[in-house]
Design an enzyme around this catalytic site. Structure first.
Site, PDB file in Angstrom:
ATOM      1  N   TYR A  54     -85.881 -52.336  44.690  1.00  0.00           N
ATOM      2  CA  TYR A  54     -84.750 -52.223  45.604  1.00  0.00           C
ATOM      3  C   TYR A  54     -84.130 -50.825  45.511  1.00  0.00           C
ATOM      4  CZ  TYR A  54     -80.227 -52.713  47.771  1.00  0.00           C
ATOM      5  OH  TYR A  54     -79.130 -52.504  48.576  1.00  0.00           O
ATOM      6  N   SER A 136     -69.147 -48.411  46.840  1.00  0.00           N
ATOM      7  CA  SER A 136     -69.624 -48.948  48.109  1.00  0.00           C
ATOM      8  C   SER A 136     -68.837 -50.181  48.527  1.00  0.00           C
ATOM      9  CB  SER A 136     -71.104 -49.312  47.987  1.00  0.00           C
ATOM     10  OG  SER A 136     -71.558 -50.036  49.112  1.00  0.00           O
ATOM     11  N   GLN A 158     -66.649 -45.826  50.019  1.00  0.00           N
ATOM     12  CA  GLN A 158     -67.572 -45.808  51.159  1.00  0.00           C
ATOM     13  C   GLN A 158     -67.345 -47.057  51.991  1.00  0.00           C
ATOM     14  OE1 GLN A 158     -70.469 -48.098  51.080  1.00  0.00           O
ATOM     15  NE2 GLN A 158     -71.127 -47.502  53.128  1.00  0.00           N
ATOM     16  N   TYR A 160     -68.173 -49.553  55.197  1.00  0.00           N
ATOM     17  CA  TYR A 160     -68.879 -50.093  56.354  1.00  0.00           C
ATOM     18  C   TYR A 160     -67.833 -50.749  57.249  1.00  0.00           C
ATOM     19  CZ  TYR A 160     -73.465 -49.671  54.058  1.00  0.00           C
ATOM     20  OH  TYR A 160     -74.588 -49.199  53.463  1.00  0.00           O
ATOM     21  N   HIS A 300     -79.463 -41.959  54.561  1.00  0.00           N
ATOM     22  CA  HIS A 300     -79.297 -43.176  53.758  1.00  0.00           C
ATOM     23  C   HIS A 300     -80.410 -43.295  52.727  1.00  0.00           C
ATOM     24  CE1 HIS A 300     -76.539 -46.700  54.008  1.00  0.00           C
ATOM     25  NE2 HIS A 300     -77.436 -47.261  53.207  1.00  0.00           N
ATOM     26  N   ASP A 331     -76.879 -35.528  50.754  1.00  0.00           N
ATOM     27  CA  ASP A 331     -77.554 -36.389  49.783  1.00  0.00           C
ATOM     28  C   ASP A 331     -78.992 -36.597  50.245  1.00  0.00           C
ATOM     29  OD1 ASP A 331     -77.719 -38.465  51.669  1.00  0.00           O
ATOM     30  OD2 ASP A 331     -76.126 -39.645  50.783  1.00  0.00           O
ATOM     31  N   THR A 332     -79.718 -37.440  49.553  1.00  0.00           N
ATOM     32  CA  THR A 332     -81.096 -37.833  49.856  1.00  0.00           C
ATOM     33  C   THR A 332     -82.112 -36.873  49.219  1.00  0.00           C
ATOM     34  OG1 THR A 332     -80.452 -38.855  51.966  1.00  0.00           O
ATOM     35  CG2 THR A 332     -82.800 -38.454  51.609  1.00  0.00           C
ATOM     36  N   ILE A 334     -82.417 -35.807  46.010  1.00  0.00           N
ATOM     37  CA  ILE A 334     -82.057 -34.941  44.881  1.00  0.00           C
ATOM     38  C   ILE A 334     -82.525 -35.575  43.577  1.00  0.00           C
ATOM     39  CG2 ILE A 334     -80.129 -33.977  43.563  1.00  0.00           C
ATOM     40  CD1 ILE A 334     -78.613 -33.753  46.242  1.00  0.00           C
ATOM     41  N   ARG A 355     -80.072 -42.443  43.728  1.00  0.00           N
ATOM     42  CA  ARG A 355     -81.163 -42.991  42.915  1.00  0.00           C
ATOM     43  C   ARG A 355     -81.138 -42.417  41.500  1.00  0.00           C
ATOM     44  NH1 ARG A 355     -83.842 -42.730  47.956  1.00  0.00           N
ATOM     45  NH2 ARG A 355     -84.678 -44.751  48.632  1.00  0.00           N
TER      46      ARG A 355
END
Length: 424
Positions: A54, A136, A158, A160, A300, A331-332, A334, A355
């Site tokens: 996940y 989140s 964050q 939603y 994302h 982000d993404t 790194i 991550r």
């Protein structure tokens, strides 16, 4: 001829320097990790496949995630010589406050699933390091608990915008009351991405026991012990709103969110407001013109639309169009401190790691997150020193060359005829 002699016993004993044994298995395990990739290997050994995948996986063929990581590899640094950088200062200013390092912890959902300490480990480690922590909407630790763990640090929330708008409005009010200083209005998840690893693993929240999960758990009894002897896994900030976990997850994704929702939240929120999930230049320009306090270039983590633009490749063009004074974050992909240095050099004001944080968490709880921050911080300082740069402000685009791999076809939407291809 080399002159030889019998070795002097005292010289031999000088070489025989034995390291003092460390009987703390967790500390020994984490100290052996020299990179985020090392933490990932430890995390994979210690975490059931469904929970690990996940975190580790992305949407469809996972091209966006792999391309994002490759983009950071496809750079060349241009160091200055005879520019002493004996004392490197990694402090930076972002959104009205300071951060001891040019990165913060990104928001992640279901975090206690990966390791039972979850967001409390992330918030505590961020507080100790002097960097922002992001919680989140789908976090498994409440807004109020994060504030308790990190009472004097920088907490970001964050958001939603859920189908039931009143739920989101209530979260905004709670985050403001708890002293969170920044709100991330997230726009890249109108529906859920096609995360095939999760489907193949039969992944669910909360985890369901099956023959496959039981077999996978046999070599990882510590994970199941932690999971079964700690509070029930749930969306902590949403636990009072009613509905099953699945229903809450479905309601978090809403394809009808619009500029009107952004305006409503802007009026409600007293702190800094940033929009997370920007993936093209026109949207970046439009949002900065609307007066948001910043944007996060993000796909994302490759978990929504596969083949989405790579934020790092998009960065120079966005900075060129909106101006270098705008708060452009990234982000993404790194996985190394050098990735962060390159981003800052090309105009980012800040970066976020997701991550990498979760690999550290799975590898060793709070101590694992501390180790992740230590690794990235050390890599940032070393890279800056080797570039001949003493402060974040001294980093400039000239320090980085983006090497060419995937180039838009001239005349496509990504590269109109006559346009200059970034990174060429």
């Amino acid at each position: 001829m080399v002159q030889r002699q019998l070795p002097n016993p005292s010289d031999i004993f000088e070489y025989l320097q034995f390291k003092k044994p460390d009987f703390n298995l967790k500390r020994r395990r984490l100290s052996s990790a020299l990179t985020v990739a090392d933490l990932r290997k430890i995390a994979k050994r210690r975490t059931p496949a469904a929970a690990f995948d996940y975190t580790d996986g992305a949407a469809d063929e996972e091209l966006s995630m792999r391309r994002a990581r490759q983009a950071f590899r496809d750079i060349e640094f241009n160091p200055d010589i005879l520019r002493p950088a004996e004392h490197v200062d990694t402090t930076t200013n972002i959104l009205g406050g300071t951060s001891a390092l040019p990165f913060g912890i990104a928001p992640t959902g279901f975090t206690r699933l990966m390791q039972t300490e979850g967001e409390t480990a992330g918030a505590g480690a961020a507080a100790a390091a002097g960097i922002p922590f992001s919680l989140s909407t789908l976090g498994t630790t409440s807004i109020e608990e994060v504030q308790r763990v990190n009472p004097n640090g920088r907490n970001w929330f964050q958001l939603y915008v859920m189908r039931d708008r009143e739920i989101s409005y209530g979260l905004v009010e709670r985050a403001a009351k708890a002293g969170f200083d920044t709100l991330m209005f997230t726009v890249d998840a109108p529906i859920g991405g096609n995360r095939m690893r999760d489907t193949r693993n039969g992944f669910s929240i909360p985890p369901q026991l099956s023959v496959k999960t039981i077999v996978d758990a046999i070599p990882r009894p510590w994970w199941w012990w932690d999971f079964l002897t700690t509070p029930k896994l749930e969306f902590a900030s949403l636990s009072s709103t009613g509905g099953t976990v699945g229903e809450l997850l479905s309601s978090a994704m809403d394809p009808t969110i619009s500029d009107d929702d952004l305006s409503i939240i802007r009026d409600m929120w007293p702190g800094k407001l940033i929009v997370k999930g920007v993936q093209n230049v026109p949207d970046a320009v439009r949002l900065i013109d609307k007066g948001v306090d910043g944007i996060v270039l993000s796909n994302h983590g490759g978990r929504q639309l596969d083949r989405a633009p790579v934020p790092f490749r998009l960065l120079p063009e966005v900075v060129r169009e909106v101006g270098s004074d705008a708060n452009i974050m990234l982000d993404t992909g790194i996985m190394h401190g050098a990735d962060i240095v390159a981003s800052m050099a090309l105009g980012a004001k800040f970066t976020l790691v997701g991550r990498a944080y979760l690999y550290g968490l799975m590898a060793g709880g709070r101590e694992g997150v501390d180790r992740m921050i230590e690794i990235l911080g050390s890599q940032i300082r070393r890279t800056m020193a080797l570039l001949g740069v003493s402060t974040i402000e001294e980093l400039e685009p000239r320090h980085v060359t983006q090497l060419q791999r995937l180039v838009p076809v001239q005349g496509s939407a990504a590269a109109p005829a006559g346009a200059r291809v970034t990174g060429a």
